[in-house]
Design a protein around this motif. Sequence first.
Motif, PDB file in Angstrom:
ATOM      1  N   THR A   9       0.809  -1.218   0.000  1.00 31.37           N
ATOM      2  CA  THR A   9       0.000   0.000   0.000  1.00 31.37           C
ATOM      3  C   THR A   9       0.842   1.268   0.000  1.00 31.37           C
ATOM      4  OG1 THR A   9      -0.116   0.017   2.409  1.00 31.37           O
ATOM      5  CG2 THR A   9      -1.852  -1.167   1.241  1.00 31.37           C
TER       6      THR A   9
ATOM      7  N   GLU B 190       4.103   8.689   0.702  1.00 33.84           N
ATOM      8  CA  GLU B 190       4.269   8.324   2.100  1.00 33.84           C
ATOM      9  C   GLU B 190       5.722   8.401   2.541  1.00 33.84           C
ATOM     10  OE1 GLU B 190       1.761   5.082   3.816  1.00 33.84           O
ATOM     11  OE2 GLU B 190       1.568   4.560   1.719  1.00 33.84           O
TER      12      GLU B 190
ATOM     13  N   SER C 259       0.201   8.121  13.779  1.00 34.27           N
ATOM     14  CA  SER C 259      -0.471   8.736  12.636  1.00 34.27           C
ATOM     15  C   SER C 259      -1.767   7.992  12.346  1.00 34.27           C
ATOM     16  CB  SER C 259       0.432   8.691  11.399  1.00 34.27           C
ATOM     17  OG  SER C 259       0.624   7.354  10.967  1.00 34.27           O
ATOM     18  N   ASP C 260      -2.733   8.668  11.746  1.00 42.33           N
ATOM     19  CA  ASP C 260      -3.998   8.018  11.429  1.00 42.33           C
ATOM     20  C   ASP C 260      -3.805   6.881  10.432  1.00 42.33           C
ATOM     21  OD1 ASP C 260      -6.120   8.704  12.942  1.00 42.33           O
ATOM     22  OD2 ASP C 260      -7.045  10.078  11.513  1.00 42.33           O
ATOM     23  N   SER C 261      -2.781   6.994   9.581  1.00 36.13           N
ATOM     24  CA  SER C 261      -2.535   5.924   8.615  1.00 36.13           C
ATOM     25  C   SER C 261      -2.049   4.652   9.294  1.00 36.13           C
ATOM     26  CB  SER C 261      -1.501   6.375   7.570  1.00 36.13           C
ATOM     27  OG  SER C 261      -0.244   6.622   8.184  1.00 36.13           O
TER      28      SER C 261
ATOM     29  N   GLY D 176      -6.376   2.538   9.544  1.00 38.49           N
ATOM     30  CA  GLY D 176      -4.933   2.387   9.476  1.00 38.49           C
ATOM     31  C   GLY D 176      -4.494   0.958   9.227  1.00 38.49           C
ATOM     32  N   TYR D 177      -3.242   0.822   8.828  1.00 40.79           N
ATOM     33  CA  TYR D 177      -2.730  -0.515   8.500  1.00 40.79           C
ATOM     34  C   TYR D 177      -2.571  -1.410   9.729  1.00 40.79           C
ATOM     35  CZ  TYR D 177       1.884   1.616   9.601  1.00 40.79           C
ATOM     36  OH  TYR D 177       2.936   2.264  10.194  1.00 40.79           O
TER      37      TYR D 177
END
Length: 364
Positions: A27, A32, A326-328, A334-335
Amino acid sequence: MKSGMTFGAISLMALALVACGKTDLSTLDASEAAPDRPELSGSSEKIKVVGSSTVSPFATTVAERFGATSGFPTPIVETTGTGGGFKAFCQGVGPDQPSISDASRPIKDSEAELCASNGVTEITPVEIGYDGIVIANSKEGPDFDVTKTQLYMALAQDVPNEAGEFVPNPYKSWHDVDASLPDEPIMVFGPPPTSGTRDAFVELGMEHGAETVPAMAALKASDPKAFADRAHTIRTDGAWIDFGENDTAIIQSLVKTPTAMGVLGFSYLEQNADRVKGAQLSGVPATFEMINSGEYGLSRVMFFYVKDQNLTLVPGLIDYIEAFTSDSAFGPDGYLVEKGLIPLSDEDRAAQRVIVEDLKAKLN
């Protein structure tokens, strides 16, 4: 000013990591990537993370992505258990010492005192999400629906008899504990005393179950310390088997022993749902939704603890912390959710970011 790494460089790093089987970077894209960074004094020093076996899969995933997309080496993540992690974390300050201790419970007073005695005087906890403690068994084994009272009666070292006198635990099978339970021997693979998962299991499970037993309720009223000692002491006659800080080993043993049960973090259940299943707790299944809603009765907050004094000594430490929060990563999409993390509420995640901003301010 940010100057992005080339897409080719990112791709090469990602391919190398995937080839080694280290992480799923499918992803990732160029947007990023962290910026190119100047060579820093001591930049060969890696961030060192120790602690909880439950938090370790999340910390490792963040570390691998961080190493692939930043100008810093991949942090070293060592699984020691929460107690072992704090012991290592509290040995001193410096780039050769752990900068972060993952934890599946809050730090104890005795551990904070150990830190202080070794000059580790500035520590900041950061909440990362929720986890459920599950009682699991093989897909080939019987279905279980247990209560906390039954867990206490099955696993405590000493239990009260009909006269209210404490005797060595006489129960050999789950059916002996309660006729509604399967007629299978009590054999539970679980974490050792250094584990935060075990601490949480005895506090949230066995202690709460003990409170419903009249003799234990009376003991709590007259002598709270004696009550806690009896409620938290797990039997040592072979019914409970310590499995070290390795939930993966518990999964493997459950598959080989269909009549056994295992105590482990929810993320391991989710990642191995093709091989093991979770018991219901008072009719509530161990699922993401039930843990997130608070209906499942064995859930807890997970943390990592930051050694603030290392922020100026270990290159990239604050960047790794920001990546984790982080929100990711720890957000609802998120992952880390794919790895079994149950995210904090929007409000709680925002509160953790304020904590991280305060840490970042210490660098100025």
